[in-house]
Motif scaffolding. Structure first.
Motif, PDB file in Angstrom:
ATOM      1  N   SER A   1      41.779  52.202  38.250  1.00 59.40           N
ATOM      2  CA  SER A   1      40.658  51.343  38.637  1.00 59.40           C
ATOM      3  C   SER A   1      40.486  50.229  37.622  1.00 59.40           C
ATOM      4  CB  SER A   1      39.361  52.155  38.708  1.00 59.40           C
ATOM      5  OG  SER A   1      39.460  53.193  39.657  1.00 59.40           O
ATOM      6  N   CYS A   2      40.044  49.086  38.108  1.00 56.95           N
ATOM      7  CA  CYS A   2      39.736  47.941  37.246  1.00 56.95           C
ATOM      8  C   CYS A   2      38.370  47.417  37.667  1.00 56.95           C
ATOM      9  CB  CYS A   2      40.801  46.865  37.403  1.00 56.95           C
ATOM     10  SG  CYS A   2      40.430  45.322  36.541  1.00 56.95           S
ATOM     11  N   ALA A   3      37.365  47.686  36.859  1.00 56.47           N
ATOM     12  CA  ALA A   3      36.013  47.216  37.135  1.00 56.47           C
ATOM     13  C   ALA A   3      35.848  45.802  36.590  1.00 56.47           C
ATOM     14  CB  ALA A   3      34.990  48.150  36.498  1.00 56.47           C
ATOM     15  N   ASN A   4      35.313  44.915  37.419  1.00 54.97           N
ATOM     16  CA  ASN A   4      35.202  43.497  37.079  1.00 54.97           C
ATOM     17  C   ASN A   4      33.742  43.076  36.990  1.00 54.97           C
ATOM     18  OD1 ASN A   4      38.144  42.176  37.800  1.00 54.97           O
ATOM     19  ND2 ASN A   4      37.676  44.015  38.975  1.00 54.97           N
ATOM     20  N   SER A   5      33.420  42.262  35.999  1.00 56.84           N
ATOM     21  CA  SER A   5      32.066  41.731  35.906  1.00 56.84           C
ATOM     22  C   SER A   5      32.084  40.422  35.134  1.00 56.84           C
ATOM     23  CB  SER A   5      31.144  42.742  35.207  1.00 56.84           C
ATOM     24  OG  SER A   5      31.575  42.985  33.889  1.00 56.84           O
ATOM     25  N   GLY A   6      30.970  39.689  35.232  1.00 58.26           N
ATOM     26  CA  GLY A   6      30.797  38.502  34.414  1.00 58.26           C
ATOM     27  C   GLY A   6      31.319  37.215  35.014  1.00 58.26           C
ATOM     28  N   TYR A   7      31.744  37.231  36.287  1.00 62.27           N
ATOM     29  CA  TYR A   7      32.231  36.007  36.917  1.00 62.27           C
ATOM     30  C   TYR A   7      32.111  36.144  38.426  1.00 62.27           C
ATOM     31  CZ  TYR A   7      36.518  38.533  38.105  1.00 62.27           C
ATOM     32  OH  TYR A   7      37.418  39.440  38.618  1.00 62.27           O
ATOM     33  N   ASP A   8      32.240  35.033  39.114  1.00 66.55           N
ATOM     34  CA  ASP A   8      32.248  35.062  40.578  1.00 66.55           C
ATOM     35  C   ASP A   8      33.537  35.720  41.037  1.00 66.55           C
ATOM     36  OD1 ASP A   8      31.424  32.615  43.106  1.00 66.55           O
ATOM     37  OD2 ASP A   8      32.482  34.513  43.289  1.00 66.55           O
ATOM     38  N   PHE A   9      33.421  36.807  41.783  1.00 65.10           N
ATOM     39  CA  PHE A   9      34.573  37.630  42.138  1.00 65.10           C
ATOM     40  C   PHE A   9      35.642  36.851  42.873  1.00 65.10           C
ATOM     41  CE2 PHE A   9      36.625  41.419  41.889  1.00 65.10           C
ATOM     42  CZ  PHE A   9      36.776  42.164  43.049  1.00 65.10           C
ATOM     43  N   GLY A  10      35.248  35.803  43.565  1.00 61.14           N
ATOM     44  CA  GLY A  10      36.216  35.025  44.314  1.00 61.14           C
ATOM     45  C   GLY A  10      36.966  33.995  43.495  1.00 61.14           C
ATOM     46  N   ASP A  11      36.612  33.839  42.237  1.00 59.61           N
ATOM     47  CA  ASP A  11      37.220  32.790  41.409  1.00 59.61           C
ATOM     48  C   ASP A  11      38.653  33.100  41.005  1.00 59.61           C
ATOM     49  OD1 ASP A  11      34.319  31.590  39.500  1.00 59.61           O
ATOM     50  OD2 ASP A  11      35.027  31.200  41.547  1.00 59.61           O
TER      51      ASP A  11
END
Length: 122
Positions: free
Chosen positions: A21-31
């Protein structure tokens, strides 16, 4: 601040499977597209896959095509790498990274996490 956090690694037997798993945060996910790469001390970094959140497009390295699948949970903002039929060659530290698509498929990431270790035992 862009953050990518990998998890799910561990010890797996030859022929087995793991879901990373790779959890993403801190930016617009579509960028950015999200990719995976791995690194083994004796071999250097190897690009594995990319997925583009907007279109769902994916691309894989020949070495994992048909065995590994990347997908997205848009609600949780998690990108997965499902590994199947693993072998000793898959032993490595696995990292996820973020970059525009054209950079992602070249393995040129703008941001990346700290990695999760996968060890395949015989």
């Amino acid at each position: 601040q862009v953050q990518l956090v990998e998890s799910g690694g561990g010890l797996v037997q030859t022929g087995g499977s793991l879901r990373l798993s790779c959890a993403n945060s801190g930016y617009d996910f579509g960028d950015y597209a999200i990719g995976w790469y791995r690194e083994d001390p004796g071999k250097g970094p190897q690009w594995i896959s990319c997925i583009e959140p907007g279109s769902g497009s994916t691309r894989y390295a020949d070495s994992v095509k048909g065995r590994f699948t990347t997908s997205i949970d848009y609600v949780k903002r998690i990108v997965y790498l499902q590994t199947e039929s693993v072998n000793a060659e898959d032993t490595a530290a696995y990292y996820c990274g973020a970059a525009p698509w054209s950079y992602c498929v070249r393995g040129e990431f703008r941001f990346w996490g700290h990695g999760t270790q996968v060890t395949v035992s015989s």
